[in-house]
Design an enzyme around this catalytic site. Structure first.
Site, short mmCIF file in Angstrom:
data_model
loop_
_atom_site.label_atom_id
_atom_site.label_comp_id
_atom_site.label_asym_id
_atom_site.label_seq_id
_atom_site.Cartn_x
_atom_site.Cartn_y
_atom_site.Cartn_z
CB ALA A 210 -10.66 -2.39 -11.79
CG MET A 211 -5.46 1.80 -9.82
SD MET A 211 -5.19 1.09 -8.17
CE MET A 211 -5.01 2.58 -7.20
CD GLU A 212 -8.39 1.89 -5.27
OE1 GLU A 212 -8.40 0.95 -6.09
OE2 GLU A 212 -7.90 1.79 -4.13
CG ASN A 213 -5.62 5.33 -10.78
OD1 ASN A 213 -4.73 4.94 -10.06
ND2 ASN A 213 -5.99 4.70 -11.90
CG HIS B 161 -14.43 -2.73 -5.39
ND1 HIS B 161 -14.51 -3.41 -4.19
CD2 HIS B 161 -13.14 -2.35 -5.51
CE1 HIS B 161 -13.32 -3.43 -3.61
NE2 HIS B 161 -12.46 -2.80 -4.40
CD GLU B 162 -11.65 -0.73 -8.58
OE1 GLU B 162 -10.96 0.06 -7.91
OE2 GLU B 162 -11.54 -1.97 -8.46
CD GLU C 17 -8.84 -2.79 -2.08
OE1 GLU C 17 -9.98 -3.13 -2.43
OE2 GLU C 17 -8.18 -1.94 -2.70
ZN LIG Z 1 -10.47 -2.26 -4.13
#
Ligand SMILES: [Zn+2]
Length: 402
Positions: free
Chosen positions: A269-272, A304-305, A327
């Site tokens: 998963a990625m928090e863009n 989290h994201e 992180e």
């Molecule tokens: Zn993260």
């Protein structure tokens, strides 16, 4: 060919601020099944905090086919720059200037797991840690923060949904069955948080009213077969947004928040910024197919994201040595969220079990490394249980001391 045939060690002690800052980035993507073009317009200015000699500007770039390069509207003379496999060097650029370029990419053959790629008939990006340099020439480092404006053009039938970071501007039709959409992110961000998605997706929608009364449109985009499995993720998102306001006074800062969950996303998963991208296994759940553990896992990853919007995105890393600062801190925040949503004691036992089983093992192996290393050859090797989970314990210790 091996890019890292002779890998270079990068040291924390060698850190230097960037000589030029990037104020704004305008990107135009002409998405095609073969030969995607990216036109970029960067406004660059001398960094007042840089005291070294300013002779050349280095922009990262990998697997880019240069079409043209212009400085302040003039095509660059061949002795004013040089291009190699890892980027472009401009010799003696002015203190303030506009750099425009066009490059060609091949997302359809990109198997690097970074940059822009095409998979299952969709375009998607992954830029953390150093993937943006596979999209355009750029100072691809977290301490260069700029305001991005993005225009996407693609075939309307194959790619009806065109998404990027920030707030939507206009969209409309173009000749030859193509269409476009424009996005603007008003908040400066590092390039690793850039994202775009173009594909045939469906969405569920909800809204969130922030503490100060601002309405935020929430959407989760998925492939059609998954549309009935998004409710829990949406509920988790709304709970996360409320919790971050109540616990830390952190309000969401854009008009829309989009999540895309696709089967072919190669990171977890990625928090863009404003456009989180997930592998669908971290989002999808239905009572007849998912366990309690699945439900808790989804709630934690969505949180989290989302929490990265403040810890990581708004307050970002100076360099990749600070990876644990975003992180470890954000893991601590998602652990606290899960503790408040469920049972605090059970959650703590689960987290300590994970730490003992995986992080203790790493720490007593040849892979042992500090939460904040002093050097690295490849930052992608530092997305570890030490940086994440031990980092979270260091934050927890500090929180307890405070
Ligand atoms: Zn993260």
């Amino acid at each position: 060919m091996w890019k890292n045939a002779s890998p270079k060690t990068i040291y924390l002690k060698d850190y230097q601020p960037p000589a030029w800052l990037t104020e704004t980035v305008d990107l135009e993507f002409h998405l095609h099944e073969h030969g995607t073009r990216v036109i970029s317009r960067l406004t660059l200015e001398k960094n007042p905090d840089y005291f070294g000699e300013m002779t050349e500007l280095r922009l990262d770039g990998e697997d880019l086919k240069a079409i043209w390069l212009r400085l302040n509207g003039e095509e660059l003379a061949s002795d004013a720059y040089s291009i190699d496999e890892q980027g472009v060097t401009l010799f003696r650029p002015p203190a303030k200037f506009v750099l425009e370029s066009e490059v060609e990419l091949s997302p359809e053959t990109n198997t690097a797991l970074e940059g822009l790629y095409r998979s299952s008939g969709m375009f998607c990006t992954q830029c953390e840690a150093e993937g943006f340099r596979r999209i355009t020439w750029y100072q691809d480092r977290p301490d260069v923060m700029a305001r991005f404006k993005v225009r996407l053009e693609a075939d309307k039938e194959s790619y009806p949904v065109l998404l990027s970071n920030g707030n939507p501007l206009e969209h409309g039709d173009l000749p030859n069955g193509r269409h476009y959409a424009e996005w603007e992110d008003p908040i400066p961000k590092p390039s690793y948080l850039f994202a775009l998605v173009a594909g045939d997706l469906e969405f569920i929608e909800d809204e969130f009213i922030t503490e100060s009364g601002k309405k935020v449109q929430l959407r989760i985009y998925v492939e059609a077969e998954n549309i009935d499995k998004c409710e829990h993720a949406m509920r988790s998102l709304i709970n996360s947004m409320r919790w971050d306001e109540e616990k830390y006074g952190r309000e969401y800062d854009l008009d829309v928040f989009n999540i895309v969950a696709v089967n072919d996303f190669n990171m977890g998963a990625m928090e863009n910024k404003g456009l989180n991208i997930f592998n669908s296994k971290y989002v999808l759940a239905r009572p007849d197919t998912a366990t309690d553990e699945d439900y808790q896992g989804i709630e934690a990853v969505i949180a989290h994201e989302y929490f990265h919007n403040w810890t990581g995105n708004r307050i970002t890393c100076r360099d990749w040595f600070q990876l644990s600062l975003k992180e470890g801190f954000t893991v601590y925040r998602d652990q606290e969220f899960s503790a408040d949503m469920g049972d605090r004691g059970v959650k703590r036992i689960d987290d300590v079990r994970l730490l003992r089983a995986h992080q203790f093992a790493e720490d007593s192996s040849p892979m042992a490394h500090p939460v904040r290393p002093d050097s690295y050859m490849e930052i992608n090797n530092f997305y570890t249980v030490t940086v994440y989970e031990k980092g979270a314990e260091v934050v927890r210790m500090q929180a307890n001391l405070l």
